[in-house]
Design an enzyme around this catalytic site. Structure first.
Site, PDB file in Angstrom:
ATOM      1  N   ASP A  82       0.810  -1.232   0.000  1.00 56.64           N
ATOM      2  CA  ASP A  82       0.000   0.000   0.000  1.00 56.64           C
ATOM      3  C   ASP A  82       0.844   1.284   0.000  1.00 56.64           C
ATOM      4  O   ASP A  82       0.317   2.359  -0.272  1.00 56.64           O
ATOM      5  CB  ASP A  82      -0.912   0.032   1.234  1.00 56.64           C
ATOM      6  CG  ASP A  82      -2.049  -0.978   1.152  1.00 56.64           C
ATOM      7  OD1 ASP A  82      -2.102  -1.731   0.164  1.00 56.64           O
ATOM      8  OD2 ASP A  82      -2.878  -1.009   2.074  1.00 56.64           O
ATOM      9  N   ARG A 125      -6.046   0.484   1.521  1.00 60.89           N
ATOM     10  CA  ARG A 125      -7.056   0.661   2.580  1.00 60.89           C
ATOM     11  C   ARG A 125      -7.342   2.130   2.848  1.00 60.89           C
ATOM     12  O   ARG A 125      -8.478   2.565   2.853  1.00 60.89           O
ATOM     13  CB  ARG A 125      -6.564   0.044   3.889  1.00 60.89           C
ATOM     14  CG  ARG A 125      -6.347  -1.415   3.845  1.00 60.89           C
ATOM     15  CD  ARG A 125      -5.817  -1.897   5.175  1.00 60.89           C
ATOM     16  NE  ARG A 125      -6.870  -2.016   6.160  1.00 60.89           N
ATOM     17  CZ  ARG A 125      -7.668  -3.072   6.290  1.00 60.89           C
ATOM     18  NH1 ARG A 125      -7.508  -4.113   5.482  1.00 60.89           N
ATOM     19  NH2 ARG A 125      -8.585  -3.113   7.211  1.00 60.89           N
ATOM     20  N   ARG A 140     -18.974  -3.498 -16.253  1.00 62.93           N
ATOM     21  CA  ARG A 140     -18.421  -4.703 -15.626  1.00 62.93           C
ATOM     22  C   ARG A 140     -17.458  -4.277 -14.516  1.00 62.93           C
ATOM     23  O   ARG A 140     -16.916  -3.175 -14.555  1.00 62.93           O
ATOM     24  CB  ARG A 140     -17.636  -5.550 -16.641  1.00 62.93           C
ATOM     25  CG  ARG A 140     -18.479  -6.166 -17.731  1.00 62.93           C
ATOM     26  CD  ARG A 140     -19.377  -7.287 -17.205  1.00 62.93           C
ATOM     27  NE  ARG A 140     -20.045  -7.966 -18.292  1.00 62.93           N
ATOM     28  CZ  ARG A 140     -21.186  -7.592 -18.863  1.00 62.93           C
ATOM     29  NH1 ARG A 140     -21.793  -6.480 -18.454  1.00 62.93           N
ATOM     30  NH2 ARG A 140     -21.723  -8.299 -19.839  1.00 62.93           N
ATOM     31  N   ARG A 182      -0.479  -9.109  -4.287  1.00 63.45           N
ATOM     32  CA  ARG A 182       0.472  -9.367  -3.203  1.00 63.45           C
ATOM     33  C   ARG A 182       1.387 -10.551  -3.451  1.00 63.45           C
ATOM     34  O   ARG A 182       2.448 -10.670  -2.834  1.00 63.45           O
ATOM     35  CB  ARG A 182      -0.303  -9.605  -1.897  1.00 63.45           C
ATOM     36  CG  ARG A 182      -0.948  -8.380  -1.331  1.00 63.45           C
ATOM     37  CD  ARG A 182      -0.748  -8.275   0.152  1.00 63.45           C
ATOM     38  NE  ARG A 182      -1.021  -9.481   0.862  1.00 63.45           N
ATOM     39  CZ  ARG A 182      -1.912  -9.606   1.843  1.00 63.45           C
ATOM     40  NH1 ARG A 182      -2.650  -8.571   2.192  1.00 63.45           N
ATOM     41  NH2 ARG A 182      -2.053 -10.728   2.477  1.00 63.45           N
TER      42      ARG A 182
HETATM   43  O1  F6P Z   1      -2.290  -3.772   4.033  1.00 60.73           O
HETATM   44  C1  F6P Z   1      -2.050  -4.379   2.824  1.00 60.73           C
HETATM   45  C2  F6P Z   1      -3.298  -4.970   2.265  1.00 60.73           C
HETATM   46  O2  F6P Z   1      -2.888  -5.488   1.061  1.00 60.73           O
HETATM   47  C3  F6P Z   1      -4.493  -4.011   2.135  1.00 60.73           C
HETATM   48  O3  F6P Z   1      -4.467  -3.227   1.002  1.00 60.73           O
HETATM   49  C4  F6P Z   1      -5.652  -4.957   2.172  1.00 60.73           C
HETATM   50  O4  F6P Z   1      -6.824  -4.322   2.615  1.00 60.73           O
HETATM   51  C5  F6P Z   1      -5.189  -5.975   3.128  1.00 60.73           C
HETATM   52  O5  F6P Z   1      -3.791  -6.047   3.038  1.00 60.73           O
HETATM   53  C6  F6P Z   1      -5.797  -7.334   2.922  1.00 60.73           C
HETATM   54  O6  F6P Z   1      -5.431  -8.142   3.986  1.00 60.73           O
HETATM   55  P1  F6P Z   1      -5.802  -9.679   4.141  1.00 60.73           P
HETATM   56  O7  F6P Z   1      -4.820 -10.445   3.323  1.00 60.73           O
HETATM   57  O8  F6P Z   1      -5.652  -9.930   5.575  1.00 60.73           O
HETATM   58  O9  F6P Z   1      -7.192  -9.858   3.625  1.00 60.73           O
END
Ligand code: F6P
Length: 365
Positions: A143, A187, A283, A292
């Site tokens: 983030d 977030r 859509r 990630r």
């Molecule tokens: O804080 C990093 C992040 O990738 C946020 O953007 C996202 O809301 C969160 O992690 C998601 O976390 P989890 O993997 O616990 O759902």
């Protein structure tokens, strides 16, 4: 006996964690009097009985610099100050096990701890430092919302993934004369959305820092559709909200996880646009955890390696209570209190926002 440094990865994973671990170990191996161990799943490895730790030597870290995830595992739950405990009636409460953990680290001969994690993890680092633990932080998160560093590692890889998604959605939106909404992570800060929107040439970008007016978005759509032909690509951060509205979130159902689960804004936007009179075919795509996982790009590998080497050098120097930081072109360190007291929001008067406006992007306001 060698001095021991304990490494751990906490919070959500992020591309580059393994490159940091490798940087720490490689630098430590240049000293004759240091050895590295890793705690499995953040501090849990130390807190569990039996202890779950692994030796991190050259063999353990060979070739891991381009691997996604973390060889140490991670968790967003619990931690030394809020360890989940099941009560007799089946409910859960939490206990502070920080003192016990510090004693256990002393027993294990740990001289220094390197905590690789985001803002929540670094707040834990600060609390542990205040209790006398020799601890160093490494900022991690896709983030990019930690202040005191130009970038966190993992962010550039996430931007690349999000940009590739925009590129793909632009071609399908154009082929079908559609509005396509892409929801990305972020977030509280809209860095991923804004970078991907600019890189991918989206017409609309909505971020948590700028609450949006649905009518402004509708105006853009209407201006780009003539006789049913046209297309619009919208990139929205999961934390974006309408003017006067709230971020969409759900309470986490995982024991010991204090974080709210964000998500659903793309779907809400689609329905709200429909209700506001949008007649275009629409859509939505939610990119989610694809941002990630997987291999870090070259920038993040380099930054992560620099952070790892610097963190180990701080341990060797005995400089604790600090988080490593990137201030171009230097790798520095800053006290935890400075690193965690401010949040890294997108500023409305920043060059990036001016650039977005300069290319005619609608930011919803
Ligand atoms: O804080 C990093 C992040 O990738 C946020 O953007 C996202 O809301 C969160 O992690 C998601 O976390 P989890 O993997 O616990 O759902």
């Amino acid at each position: 006996m060698k001095k021991r440094v304990l490494v751990l990865t906490g919070g959500g994973d992020c591309p580059g964690l393994n490159a940091v671990i490798r940087g720490i170990v490689k630098r430590a191996m240049q000293e004759n009097d240091w050895e590295v161990i890793g705690s499995i799943q953040s501090f849990d490895g130390i807190l569990r009985e039996p202890t779950e730790i692994m030796v991190l030597d050259e063999k353990a870290v060979a070739g891991i610099h381009f691997q996604g995830g973390t060889i140490l595992g991670t968790t967003t739950k619990g931690g030394p100050f809020a360890w989940p405990v099941k009560e007799k009636d089946g409910t859960w409460s939490s206990v502070d096990r920080s003192d016990e953990m510090i004693r256990k680290l002393q027993y294990l001969g740990v001289e220094a701890v390197i905590n690789i994690g985001g803002d929540g993890s670094q707040r834990i680092s600060q609390q542990l430092f205040e209790k006398g633990l020799n601890i160093i932080g490494v900022p991690k998160t896709i983030d990019n919302d930690l202040s005191s560093t130009d970038y966190t590692f993992g962010f550039q890889t996430a931007v690349q993934i999000a940009t590739e998604a925009v590129d793909k959605l632009v071609t399908t939106a154009a082929s079908h004369n559609r509005v396509i909404i892409l929801e990305v992570m972020g977030r509280d800060a809209g860095w991923i959305a804004l970078h991907a929107a600019i890189a991918g040439g989206a017409e609309v970008c909505l971020i948590p820092e700028i609450p949006y007016d649905i009518n402004k978005i509708l105006k853009v759509i209407n201006s780009r559709f003539k006789n049913g032909k046209g297309h619009v690509n919208i990139v929205v951060s999961e934390g974006a909200k309408p003017i006067g509205g709230q971020t969409l979130s759900q309470v986490s159902d995982e024991i010991g996880n204090p974080n709210l689960k964000l998500g659903g804004i793309a779907s809400k936007l689609l329905h709200d646009l429909k209700d506001a009179g949008c007649r275009a075919d629409m859509r939505e795509t939610v990119l989610g955890h694809l941002q990630r996982g997987g291999v870090p790009n070259a920038f993040d590998r380099i930054l992560a390696t620099q952070f790892g080497v610097k963190a180990m050098e701080l341990a060797i120097e005995g400089k604790f209570g600090e988080m490593v930081s990137y201030r171009h072109p230097e790798i520095l360190s800053v006290p935890f209190v400075d690193a965690t007291s401010r949040y890294n929001y997108v500023q409305k008067d920043s060059t990036l926002i001016r650039t977005a406006i300069g290319v005619g992007m609608c930011l919803g306001d």
